[in-house]
Design a protein around this motif. Sequence first.
Motif, PDB file in Angstrom:
ATOM      1  N   TRP A  20       4.139 -22.991  13.725  1.00  0.00           N
ATOM      2  CA  TRP A  20       3.281 -23.028  12.468  1.00  0.00           C
ATOM      3  C   TRP A  20       2.441 -21.867  12.339  1.00  0.00           C
ATOM      4  CZ3 TRP A  20       4.021 -25.478   8.326  1.00  0.00           C
ATOM      5  CH2 TRP A  20       4.683 -26.770   8.484  1.00  0.00           C
ATOM      6  N   PRO A  21       1.726 -21.295  13.610  1.00  0.00           N
ATOM      7  CA  PRO A  21       1.097 -20.104  13.228  1.00  0.00           C
ATOM      8  C   PRO A  21       1.674 -18.832  12.702  1.00  0.00           C
ATOM      9  CG  PRO A  21       0.661 -21.134  15.368  1.00  0.00           C
ATOM     10  CD  PRO A  21       1.834 -21.945  14.801  1.00  0.00           C
ATOM     11  N   PHE A  22       3.113 -18.582  13.065  1.00  0.00           N
ATOM     12  CA  PHE A  22       3.608 -17.690  12.630  1.00  0.00           C
ATOM     13  C   PHE A  22       4.140 -18.037  10.962  1.00  0.00           C
ATOM     14  CE2 PHE A  22       7.892 -15.671  11.432  1.00  0.00           C
ATOM     15  CZ  PHE A  22       7.532 -14.409  11.637  1.00  0.00           C
ATOM     16  N   ARG A  23       4.414 -19.273  10.911  1.00  0.00           N
ATOM     17  CA  ARG A  23       4.698 -19.727   9.373  1.00  0.00           C
ATOM     18  C   ARG A  23       3.507 -19.437   8.407  1.00  0.00           C
ATOM     19  NH1 ARG A  23       7.187 -25.645  11.220  1.00  0.00           N
ATOM     20  NH2 ARG A  23       9.112 -24.705  12.282  1.00  0.00           N
ATOM     21  N   PHE A  24       2.394 -19.825   8.878  1.00  0.00           N
ATOM     22  CA  PHE A  24       1.207 -19.730   7.840  1.00  0.00           C
ATOM     23  C   PHE A  24       0.954 -17.902   8.028  1.00  0.00           C
ATOM     24  CE2 PHE A  24      -0.263 -24.023   9.298  1.00  0.00           C
ATOM     25  CZ  PHE A  24      -0.018 -24.325   8.218  1.00  0.00           C
ATOM     26  N   LEU A  27      -0.162  -4.987 -12.843  1.00  0.00           N
ATOM     27  CA  LEU A  27      -0.751  -6.064 -11.840  1.00  0.00           C
ATOM     28  C   LEU A  27      -0.055  -5.742 -10.512  1.00  0.00           C
ATOM     29  CD1 LEU A  27      -2.134  -8.883 -11.753  1.00  0.00           C
ATOM     30  CD2 LEU A  27       0.031  -9.954 -12.306  1.00  0.00           C
ATOM     31  N   ASN A  28       1.005  -5.113 -10.206  1.00  0.00           N
ATOM     32  CA  ASN A  28       1.650  -4.877  -9.168  1.00  0.00           C
ATOM     33  C   ASN A  28       0.870  -4.157  -8.039  1.00  0.00           C
ATOM     34  OD1 ASN A  28       3.773  -6.387 -10.076  1.00  0.00           O
ATOM     35  ND2 ASN A  28       4.958  -4.693 -10.461  1.00  0.00           N
ATOM     36  N   LEU A  29      -0.039  -3.046  -8.635  1.00  0.00           N
ATOM     37  CA  LEU A  29      -0.676  -2.168  -8.016  1.00  0.00           C
ATOM     38  C   LEU A  29      -1.803  -2.678  -7.058  1.00  0.00           C
ATOM     39  CD1 LEU A  29      -1.106   0.513 -10.769  1.00  0.00           C
ATOM     40  CD2 LEU A  29       0.950   0.519  -9.020  1.00  0.00           C
ATOM     41  N   PRO A  30      -2.721  -3.202  -7.473  1.00  0.00           N
ATOM     42  CA  PRO A  30      -3.822  -3.665  -6.483  1.00  0.00           C
ATOM     43  C   PRO A  30      -3.331  -4.928  -5.698  1.00  0.00           C
ATOM     44  CG  PRO A  30      -4.249  -4.766  -9.027  1.00  0.00           C
ATOM     45  CD  PRO A  30      -3.078  -3.597  -8.860  1.00  0.00           C
ATOM     46  N   CYS A  31      -2.160  -5.752  -6.309  1.00  0.00           N
ATOM     47  CA  CYS A  31      -1.901  -6.756  -5.316  1.00  0.00           C
ATOM     48  C   CYS A  31      -0.973  -6.219  -4.438  1.00  0.00           C
ATOM     49  CB  CYS A  31      -1.113  -7.828  -6.377  1.00  0.00           C
ATOM     50  SG  CYS A  31      -1.843  -8.520  -7.365  1.00  0.00           S
ATOM     51  N   SER A  32      -0.165  -5.081  -4.361  1.00  0.00           N
ATOM     52  CA  SER A  32       0.738  -4.636  -3.365  1.00  0.00           C
ATOM     53  C   SER A  32      -0.327  -4.046  -2.396  1.00  0.00           C
ATOM     54  CB  SER A  32       1.773  -3.515  -4.154  1.00  0.00           C
ATOM     55  OG  SER A  32       2.461  -4.063  -4.846  1.00  0.00           O
ATOM     56  N   VAL A  33      -1.560  -3.346  -2.896  1.00  0.00           N
ATOM     57  CA  VAL A  33      -2.323  -2.536  -1.768  1.00  0.00           C
ATOM     58  C   VAL A  33      -2.792  -3.864  -0.729  1.00  0.00           C
ATOM     59  CG1 VAL A  33      -4.549  -1.649  -1.466  1.00  0.00           C
ATOM     60  CG2 VAL A  33      -2.980  -0.678  -3.052  1.00  0.00           C
ATOM     61  N   ILE A  34      -3.295  -5.074  -1.625  1.00  0.00           N
ATOM     62  CA  ILE A  34      -3.746  -6.194  -0.769  1.00  0.00           C
ATOM     63  C   ILE A  34      -2.885  -6.775   0.160  1.00  0.00           C
ATOM     64  CG2 ILE A  34      -4.481  -8.520  -1.003  1.00  0.00           C
ATOM     65  CD1 ILE A  34      -5.862  -7.935  -3.789  1.00  0.00           C
ATOM     66  N   SER A  35      -1.428  -6.670  -0.369  1.00  0.00           N
ATOM     67  CA  SER A  35      -0.274  -7.169   0.573  1.00  0.00           C
ATOM     68  C   SER A  35      -0.148  -6.344   1.604  1.00  0.00           C
ATOM     69  CB  SER A  35       1.143  -7.251  -0.254  1.00  0.00           C
ATOM     70  OG  SER A  35       0.890  -8.150  -1.371  1.00  0.00           O
ATOM     71  N   MET A  36      -0.128  -5.114   1.692  1.00  0.00           N
ATOM     72  CA  MET A  36      -0.159  -3.834   2.939  1.00  0.00           C
ATOM     73  C   MET A  36      -1.247  -4.278   3.920  1.00  0.00           C
ATOM     74  SD  MET A  36       0.862  -0.314   0.726  1.00  0.00           S
ATOM     75  CE  MET A  36       1.407   0.306   2.107  1.00  0.00           C
ATOM     76  N   VAL A  37      -2.528  -4.534   3.451  1.00  0.00           N
ATOM     77  CA  VAL A  37      -3.381  -4.860   4.565  1.00  0.00           C
ATOM     78  C   VAL A  37      -3.163  -6.165   5.133  1.00  0.00           C
ATOM     79  CG1 VAL A  37      -5.955  -5.373   4.575  1.00  0.00           C
ATOM     80  CG2 VAL A  37      -5.279  -3.529   3.171  1.00  0.00           C
ATOM     81  N   ALA A  38      -2.535  -7.139   4.241  1.00  0.00           N
ATOM     82  CA  ALA A  38      -2.476  -8.405   4.756  1.00  0.00           C
ATOM     83  C   ALA A  38      -1.251  -8.562   5.615  1.00  0.00           C
ATOM     84  CB  ALA A  38      -2.292  -9.467   3.638  1.00  0.00           C
ATOM     85  N   VAL A  39      -0.234  -7.618   5.738  1.00  0.00           N
ATOM     86  CA  VAL A  39       0.815  -7.576   6.433  1.00  0.00           C
ATOM     87  C   VAL A  39       0.215  -6.968   7.905  1.00  0.00           C
ATOM     88  CG1 VAL A  39       2.960  -6.398   6.859  1.00  0.00           C
ATOM     89  CG2 VAL A  39       2.699  -7.729   4.713  1.00  0.00           C
ATOM     90  N   MET A  97       3.498 -16.606   5.336  1.00  0.00           N
ATOM     91  CA  MET A  97       3.290 -16.948   3.963  1.00  0.00           C
ATOM     92  C   MET A  97       2.044 -16.293   3.225  1.00  0.00           C
ATOM     93  SD  MET A  97       3.797 -21.180   3.740  1.00  0.00           S
ATOM     94  CE  MET A  97       3.352 -21.478   2.198  1.00  0.00           C
ATOM     95  N   GLY A  98       0.950 -16.239   4.247  1.00  0.00           N
ATOM     96  CA  GLY A  98      -0.092 -15.263   3.782  1.00  0.00           C
ATOM     97  C   GLY A  98       0.086 -13.751   3.374  1.00  0.00           C
ATOM     98  N   SER A  99       0.838 -13.291   4.178  1.00  0.00           N
ATOM     99  CA  SER A  99       1.130 -11.866   3.885  1.00  0.00           C
ATOM    100  C   SER A  99       2.327 -11.519   3.103  1.00  0.00           C
ATOM    101  CB  SER A  99       1.715 -11.326   5.245  1.00  0.00           C
ATOM    102  OG  SER A  99       2.677 -11.947   5.748  1.00  0.00           O
ATOM    103  N   LEU A 100       3.142 -12.422   2.969  1.00  0.00           N
ATOM    104  CA  LEU A 100       4.366 -12.077   1.816  1.00  0.00           C
ATOM    105  C   LEU A 100       4.303 -12.873   0.659  1.00  0.00           C
ATOM    106  CD1 LEU A 100       7.439 -12.177   4.324  1.00  0.00           C
ATOM    107  CD2 LEU A 100       5.958 -10.299   3.839  1.00  0.00           C
TER     108      LEU A 100
END
Length: 561
Positions: free
Chosen positions: A8-12, A170-182, A15-18
């Motif tokens: 579950w830790p990896f699953r969460f 819309l993809n621009l800020p969301c993708s930057v957030i995704s890079m940080v989250a990953v 999901m949070g990063s992708l």
Amino acid sequence: MASPYSGWPFRFRLMGSLALPIFLETLDYTVVATAQAKIASSFNRLDLQSWIGTAYLLTATVFLPLFASVADIFGRHAAIQLSLLCFILGSALSTGAISMTMMLLGRGIAGVGAGGILAVARIIMADVRSLSENNFQSGMLVTMYIMGYCFGPVIGGALVAVSYRWVFALNLPCSVISMVAVYFLLGDRLNGPQSRSAPGSQGRDVDLRPRLLAIDFFGAFLFVSGIILFMLALTWGPTFAWGAPRVIICFVLGILLVISCLIWEWRLGHSSANQADAFASNIFCATPILPFSVFKNMDVVICQYVAFVSGMAMFVNFYFVALFFTIVSNLSATKAALRLMLFSTGIATGNFIGIPLVKTLRQPKIPVVIGCFALPVAAGLMSKAINSDEQKEVMGFLVLSGASVGLTFLPLSIHARFKQPEDRVATVEALNFFFRGLGGAIGLAYCAALMNSRVNRYIADILASQTLSAADALSLSTLSSGSITSLQFVDQLSPEVARHVRIAFQVGLRWVFISLIPWGVAAAIVVIFLSRIEDSDKVARSGTLESASIAPHTEKIHDLP
């Protein structure tokens, strides 16, 4: 020892990063599918509207296996960050596009990133060799996709009402957030030793040059060039006649380049298998994007063909049913997107039926067979509904079409993966999505050519019937599928001429779905020959029990004098 890719830790974390990049990718499919006619109309190039989807799909497809190589050679974390960076660049170009050429270039680059996101996300999940964990993680991935498909049209439709450019912006800020989250949520897990060494290197600590040489850029160039030329021929055929020099040249060069790509891929595979050939190992040192050794397994071949047909059905439904709503039914992009949500509902239904079937029966073949038998039936019913111009029937059959695709989506991937050794997980996973995307790209191109041919034939037939007034006949005689530049152009025609233009597209779209039937019938036949897979979890449990039963006897033997 527990795998770092399960629990579950990896699953969460996953999901949070992708969740964001997967949502953005689905937004591109659902909203752009319905907005592409409007986008092309803004540049007065309605004849190229199918290329807005095709350019994205083509690059996403071709770069799937390339990103599998990047994930193996440079690691999963570097691969997914590169994917997000490409997605940002392509989205930025599409947002600021001032011409159709710039728009298609941006869509192509965004497709590269989308292909990488899709490939690496699936490869990360496939790193654990457990049928139960694969089934769960695949279901989790599809749930994120379905959320994107369901909420995407609502959000995207609102953005399109203001300007289609907001869909890409819309993809621009969301993708930057995704890079940080990953980086923060998955970086420590994805920097582990999952990558293979580049040819001729020792371990992960290698120079950049041999790693880059291990990526098959030349094979990708040959394949992309060949497919683009082939698709250009399909696009130009209905407009300039199939015997026109440009059409013939594109067909011939495209086929030659694809054949050259296959020869190159075979030579790469032969060289990697024959390490004694020092010269060949230095020249042909890349990892092939189409490894021929994988296709020695008949189950893998069948899975890739069914993935090809499934991808064709999925994207043809998305893009051409959207044309039915926007051109034939004259609905707005927002209303068309909301109706396309029914296809997403069907995909969700198919997946939520298929996942429990795999979990219970322990054989992914069963939902695949059901989906393949439903696919040609859905295509036939859809063609009938379009022919009778029944919106409610079209909407109902969208659910059935989506369910037929959803039933095959994940079980195909699981079946092919469990028919290959663990060191080919990334390759087989990427190939499944490669052929699904290739089916979508080729399906969009040849269906667009078929639709345009039928549109032109209908216009010629109605002119030959001499049932129109002289003024309407003169107006219609100047039109063809290539000269109808925008939706606004159709609205500016006289009511009678506009009615015949819409009927022409209705006839063309009917034949699009008729053309899917033989592909679906062939898939339904070959899928019967899929063999059973080995239940890895059952084997693991049996091995544990066997070890437990042997251990006491071993101790007794040691006690003997």
